[in-house]
Design an enzyme around this catalytic site. Structure first.
Site, PDB file in Angstrom:
ATOM      1  N   LYS A 225       1.007  -1.246  -0.143  1.00  0.00           N
ATOM      2  CA  LYS A 225       0.182   0.006   0.056  1.00  0.00           C
ATOM      3  C   LYS A 225       0.788   1.113  -0.063  1.00  0.00           C
ATOM      4  O   LYS A 225       1.803   1.483   0.819  1.00  0.00           O
ATOM      5  CB  LYS A 225      -0.872  -0.001   1.136  1.00  0.00           C
ATOM      6  CG  LYS A 225      -1.905   1.177   1.233  1.00  0.00           C
ATOM      7  CD  LYS A 225      -2.651   1.023   2.470  1.00  0.00           C
ATOM      8  CE  LYS A 225      -4.103   2.001   2.729  1.00  0.00           C
ATOM      9  NZ  LYS A 225      -4.826   1.691   3.712  1.00  0.00           N
TER      10      LYS A 225
ATOM     11  N   SER B 182      -9.759   1.373   2.793  1.00  0.00           N
ATOM     12  CA  SER B 182      -8.883   2.289   1.971  1.00  0.00           C
ATOM     13  C   SER B 182      -7.905   1.636   1.044  1.00  0.00           C
ATOM     14  O   SER B 182      -7.190   1.877   0.276  1.00  0.00           O
ATOM     15  CB  SER B 182      -8.425   3.400   2.922  1.00  0.00           C
ATOM     16  OG  SER B 182      -7.151   2.940   3.586  1.00  0.00           O
TER      17      SER B 182
ATOM     18  N   SER C 137      -9.816  -0.938   6.921  1.00  0.00           N
ATOM     19  CA  SER C 137      -9.385  -0.830   5.616  1.00  0.00           C
ATOM     20  C   SER C 137      -8.553  -1.857   5.313  1.00  0.00           C
ATOM     21  O   SER C 137      -8.217  -1.937   3.864  1.00  0.00           O
ATOM     22  CB  SER C 137      -8.288   0.495   5.679  1.00  0.00           C
ATOM     23  OG  SER C 137      -8.998   1.825   5.333  1.00  0.00           O
TER      24      SER C 137
HETATM   25  N1  GLN Z   1     -13.071   3.687   6.185  1.00  0.00           N
HETATM   26  C1  GLN Z   1     -12.419   4.178   7.412  1.00  0.00           C
HETATM   27  C2  GLN Z   1     -12.053   5.808   7.371  1.00  0.00           C
HETATM   28  O1  GLN Z   1     -12.257   6.082   6.443  1.00  0.00           O
HETATM   29  C3  GLN Z   1     -11.088   3.342   7.900  1.00  0.00           C
HETATM   30  C4  GLN Z   1     -10.109   3.793   7.199  1.00  0.00           C
HETATM   31  C5  GLN Z   1      -8.806   2.829   7.475  1.00  0.00           C
HETATM   32  O2  GLN Z   1      -8.993   1.765   8.297  1.00  0.00           O
HETATM   33  N2  GLN Z   1      -7.711   3.374   7.147  1.00  0.00           N
HETATM   34  O3  GLN Z   1     -11.532   5.956   8.436  1.00  0.00           O
END
Ligand code: GLN
Length: 472
Positions: A71, A146, A170
């Site tokens: 990532k 994400s 995410s």
């Molecule tokens: N979707 C969640 C957020 O927008 C989690 C993001 C993540 O785990 N990096 O904060």
């Protein structure tokens, strides 16, 4: 694409040239990533000739020759690290994240950096400054987020394993949307050194695998204490695959009623129920439990995560990293113009929300309350595990992958995609998403959650669940 352990064994035994698995991965990547209908899962990648020219060691590393994707919020030498943001366009860190270093030390080949929601803020990978990622199972749908690029790379068979980061879901949520395995370790199990901080008390590096075994194999290499991360814990790392064949016999699986309410899509519910029946048929004892403070989790998460983000993202001011707009007349204007041009809408929304939550006068009303709710959520889990439950089973996400564009204009709808995953981050617990079925032709993930440092039980249950689903 074959399993990670067997790729490494073929390379070690000399059956396959050490550079070949990476070359083949790069060839698949070139075929699937670009163009208007391409996945757009990678922001940077090796070329085939670069992959072939790499000096890949075959001298016994656990991951000899294994291609892995990373990532793009993990610092790497040899590729830019952009966090999916304009503000870090072309930025090349002078050092490498501990997790990436450990992969390379065991012989893995980093084939590329994967696309993500800007600074890991999102649930669909549509917030990237470099365009959205498509779900390999249905290119009109999101891969989740994400870490959508990493999930898509594994689901498309480009690599068997990838790293992501999981602050509120995410890794698990995109794993569920793309039909692969995604694990978030216990907070402190894996070093965060070199992971660009979003919400430091929630962030953990997580792993995607095509199978539970592949995820276990990569976690085995990256887990363990790192003196460079003061929140990484100095505890022995168990063998995650040891109980691979133990099965579900005697395992007490708790099913929290709060996760099976009205928000759940019927198809997701049916797949999860079927998975529970399979676990029961394998000898698991299924027990209904309650985690009553779950209803506070999502709000608490979005206060804490934005508060921490507003502080962590203060460093991107055009002075030390990445892009700078120096058209202003003084330093203040330089900061302002750089941040205005460099950050996308969602990142700005979070910085504003977080700054507001921390404002003198509101601090206790928002941040203080959110921290107290976090304590209640953790206490719920402790009570259930203390009462003899080995592992919890829930859906990973209330829905299957949604169409591209459906939720971008509605942040609250987007935030709801994390309603079942943020709890494990708030409590620091290890959790994994395993494919359990299909609804409307799209993958459904089931989530297992274990007590702190309980990865061994987590993997035992995950292997049993995967085996039961495959046999069905
Ligand atoms: N979707 C969640 C957020 O927008 C989690 C993001 C993540 O785990 N990096 O904060």
């Amino acid at each position: 694409m074959t399993g990670i352990a067997s790729i490494a064994e073929d390379v070690r035994e000399g059956r396959v040239d050490a550079a070949e698995p990476a070359r083949a991965a790069v060839a698949r990547l070139r075929e699937q990533n670009g163009g208007p209908q391409g996945l757009n899962a990678f922001l940077a990648a090796l070329s085939e000739s670069e992959a072939l020219a790499l000096k890949v060691s075959s001298d016994g590393g656990r991951l000899s020759g294994v291609p892995v994707a990373i990532k793009d919020n993990l610092a790497t030498v040899g590729f830019p690290t952009t966090c999916g943001s304009r503000i870090l366009e072309g930025y090349r860190p002078p050092y490498e994240a501990t997790v990436v270093k450990r992969l390379r030390e065991e012989g893995a080949v980093i084939v590329g950096k994967t696309n993500l929601d800007e600074f890991a803020m999102g649930s669909s990978t549509e917030n990237s400054a470099y365009g959205p990622v498509r779900n390999p199972c249905d290119p009109t749908r999101v891969p989740g987020g994400s870490s959508g690029g990493s999930a898509a790379a594994v689901a498309a068979g480009i690599v068997s394993g990838a790293l992501g980061s999981d602050t509120g879901g995410s890794v698990r949520q995109p794993a569920s949307f793309c039909g692969v395995v995604g694990v978030k370790p216990t907070y402190g199990r894996v070093s965060r050194y070199g992971l660009v901080a979003f919400a430091s008390s929630l962030d953990q590096v997580g792993i995607f695998g095509a199978t539970v075994a592949d995820a276990a194999e990569l976690l085995q290499v990256v887990a363990g204490h790192d003196p460079r991360d003061s929140t990484s814990v100095d505890l022995p790392v168990p063998d995650f695959s040891e109980e691979r064949d133990t099965g579900a016999e005697g395992l007490v699986v708790g099913v929290p009623t709060e996760y099976f309410g009205d928000a759940l899509e019927p198809g997701v519910k049916a797949s999860c129920q079927a998975a529970l029946d399979m676990l029961a048929a394998g000898g698991a004892q299924i027990r209904e439990v309650s985690l009553p403070n779950t209803r506070y989790a999502l709000s608490a998460y979005y206060v804490i995560a934005t508060a921490e983000a507003s502080s962590n993202l203060a460093r991107f001011d055009g002075v030390r990293y990445g892009a700078r707009d120096s058209s202003g007349k003084d330093l203040g204007e330089m900061y302002e113009r750089t941040r205005t041009a460099g950050f996308g809408r969602e990142v700005k929304r979070r910085i504003l929300l977080g700054t507001f939550a921390l404002t003198a006068g509101y601090h206790d009303q928002y941040y203080g309350r959110a921290q107290r709710a976090r304590g209640l959520v953790s206490a719920d889990f402790e009570a259930v595990f203390g009462g003899g439950v080995d592992v919890l089973f829930t859906p990973t996400s209330p829905t299957v992958a949604f169409p591209l564009g459906e939720r971008v204009q509605d942040p609250l709808q987007m935030y709801l995609a994390d309603v079942f995953t943020v709890t494990a981050n708030l409590a620091g617990l290890p959790a994994i998403s395993v494919p359990v079925g299909v609804s409307d032709g799209l993958p459904v993930g089931g989530q297992l959650i274990a007590p702190k440092w309980g990865e061994k039980t987590l993997f035992r249950a995950a292997f049993a669940l995967e085996g039961a689903v495959e046999a069905a």
